[in-house]
Write a protein that holds these residues in place. Structure first.
Motif: not given
Ligand SMILES: Cc1cc2nc3c(=O)[nH]c(=O)nc-3n(C[C@H](O)[C@H](O)[C@H](O)COP(=O)(O)OP(=O)(O)OC[C@H]3O[C@@H](n4cnc5c(N)ncnc54)[C@H](O)[C@@H]3O)c2cc1C
Length: 383
Positions: A11-13, A36-37, A40, A45-48, A115, A160, A268-269, A281-282
């Motif tokens: 995902g993002c991270a 990734d499962k 993509k 989602r939209t990141w700001c 995973i 939201f 990431g998160t 988070t972005f």
């Molecule tokens: C709708 C939405 C809007 C957001 N808007 C903003 C914003 O405007 N600004 C901001 O700063 N933040 C925002 N966020 C918060 C944050 O930026 C996002 O959640 C961001 O995507 C987090 O990145 P990440 O890589 O931690 O998680 P993710 O982007 O969710 O990536 C995690 C990845 O792990 C994969 N995964 C999970 N479990 C498994 C598994 N068991 N096996 C294989 N793959 C797996 C998922 O498919 C996913 O691709 C938003 C979140 C959401 C949900």
């Protein structure tokens, strides 16, 4: 085959880290497995976020604003950002951009598998999926496998629903974004709208709450409809896209590593890079992945230790969240005091962990000492 790095979750991270690795003259040759499962391929989602100058993902920024608004029933503050730009990136643009760049690299392997576990063995990290087992020197994990328990005592949810709407007639000023409009009923917790126009006929309108529980699906829709009609005064529009999200705003400890040998690194998160009091988070993912790359260049060990200043920001953040969770003050009250008394640029600096100590003191002095002192002491003790 043993990989140098496994990126668990793209995902993002995961993709921010991959992109940065592939931009580095040495790291781009490493054997990297990305799992990734999901494929993509959805615009989920939209990141700001806000940053100074040009960032790494400038090419895919949909729109940016230098003028923002903060609104409550008591006052409206419109401001011009001096150094920052508030930027928007669409999820799908981001995924496609990084994935198409990575396609050129034969040393990067992608697997679409779920995973099941991530563990360490002697000198290696092991990822087990539904289809097989893979080993590497380090695993960068952004799945929720190691997430702490989130409950009503330690967390709020930021939830939201957003609609991208299109009007027939020119309606919006695409130069001005609404960061928070608090002129809404606050009975469910901190409740506000974002309005981010990307042209004179298109805008993302997002109904956002910080509260312990989700609403019923139809409540988000009703709130959006009413706001568009009564506050934006728009009757005729088309909904081009919808998004729904839940971001944990939590006092629970998201750890950066999961094992003593520090071969599994949470990003990431999952690694605690969601700002607990705002959900942003972005920009924190970008800072963290940039530091991981610097660490790899310096020593080959990607573990990033928290600086003293980061620990301070984490404490401020936890204190603010504690105030909100324990209902010592309402979110609307806190943000209204901040935006009423301080320059928005300073607030954004503070929320981005980029303020100076003097700014921190000015920010804190605009809030009532009572609720923040007790919350601050509690959070200091819990660390
Ligand atoms: C709708 C939405 C809007 C957001 N808007 C903003 C914003 O405007 N600004 C901001 O700063 N933040 C925002 N966020 C918060 C944050 O930026 C996002 O959640 C961001 O995507 C987090 O990145 P990440 O890589 O931690 O998680 P993710 O982007 O969710 O990536 C995690 C990845 O792990 C994969 N995964 C999970 N479990 C498994 C598994 N068991 N096996 C294989 N793959 C797996 C998922 O498919 C996913 O691709 C938003 C979140 C959401 C949900």
């Amino acid at each position: 085959m043993k990989y140098d790095y496994i990126i668990a979750g793209s995902g993002c991270a995961g993709l921010s880290l991959l992109f940065r690795m592939l931009k580095d003259p040495i790291l781009k040759n490493k054997k990297i497995l990305v799992i990734d499962k999901s494929k993509k391929t959805d615009n989920d989602r939209t990141w700001c976020y806000w940053e100074e100058g040009t960032g790494l993902f400038e090419a895919i920024v949909t729109h940016e604003w230098r003028r923002l608004q903060f609104l409550t029933s008591e006052f409206i503050k419109e401001f011009h950002l001096e150094n920052y730009s508030y930027k928007m990136i669409k999820g799908l643009d981001f995924y496609s951009y990084v994935l198409s760049f990575a396609e050129e690299f034969e040393n990067v392997v992608f697997k679409q598998e779920a995973i099941k576990s991530i563990q360490t063995e002697t000198n290696a990290a092991l990822v087990e999926t539904e289809n097989g087992k893979y080993t590497s020197d380090y695993v960068f994990n952004s799945t929720s496998l190691f997430n702490p328990e989130i409950n009503k005592e330690n967390s709020l949810l930021q939830h939201f629903e957003g609609w991208v709407i299109k009007t027939k007639e020119p309606t919006f000023n695409s130069e001005v974004g609404t960061l928070m409009d608090f002129r809404l009923d606050q009975k469910n917790g901190a409740t506000f709208m974002y309005v981010l126009p990307t042209s004179s006929t298109e805008a993302l309108v997002e109904y956002t709450l910080f509260s312990p529980a989700l609403l019923k699906k139809e409540e988000y829709k009703l709130a959006l409809k009413e706001y568009i009609k009564n506050y934006l005064h728009i009757d005729d529009y088309e909904i081009l896209h919808t998004e729904f999200g839940v971001i944990p705003m939590s006092l629970a400890k998201f750890s950066r590593t999961t094992d003593a040998s520090e071969l599994i690194i949470n990003i990431g998160t999952a690694g605690g890079h969601t700002k607990a009091s705002s959900g942003y988070t972005f920009q924190f993912i970008q800072k963290n992945t940039e530091r991981i790359i610097s660490q790899l260049q310096l020593s080959g060990n990607p573990n990033v230790k928290m600086t003293f200043r980061e620990k301070m920001f984490q404490w401020y953040d936890r204190t603010l969240l504690e105030v909100l969770i324990s209902n010592k003050m309402k979110g609307k009250e806190v943000f209204s005091l901040l935006f009423g008394k301080r320059s928005p640029e300073m607030i954004l600096k503070f929320l981005a962990n980029e303020s100076s100590l003097v700014d921190d003191i000015k920010i804190m002095s605009s809030l009532p000492i009572g609720p923040f002192l007790s919350a601050g002491v509690k959070q200091l003790k819990s660390n």
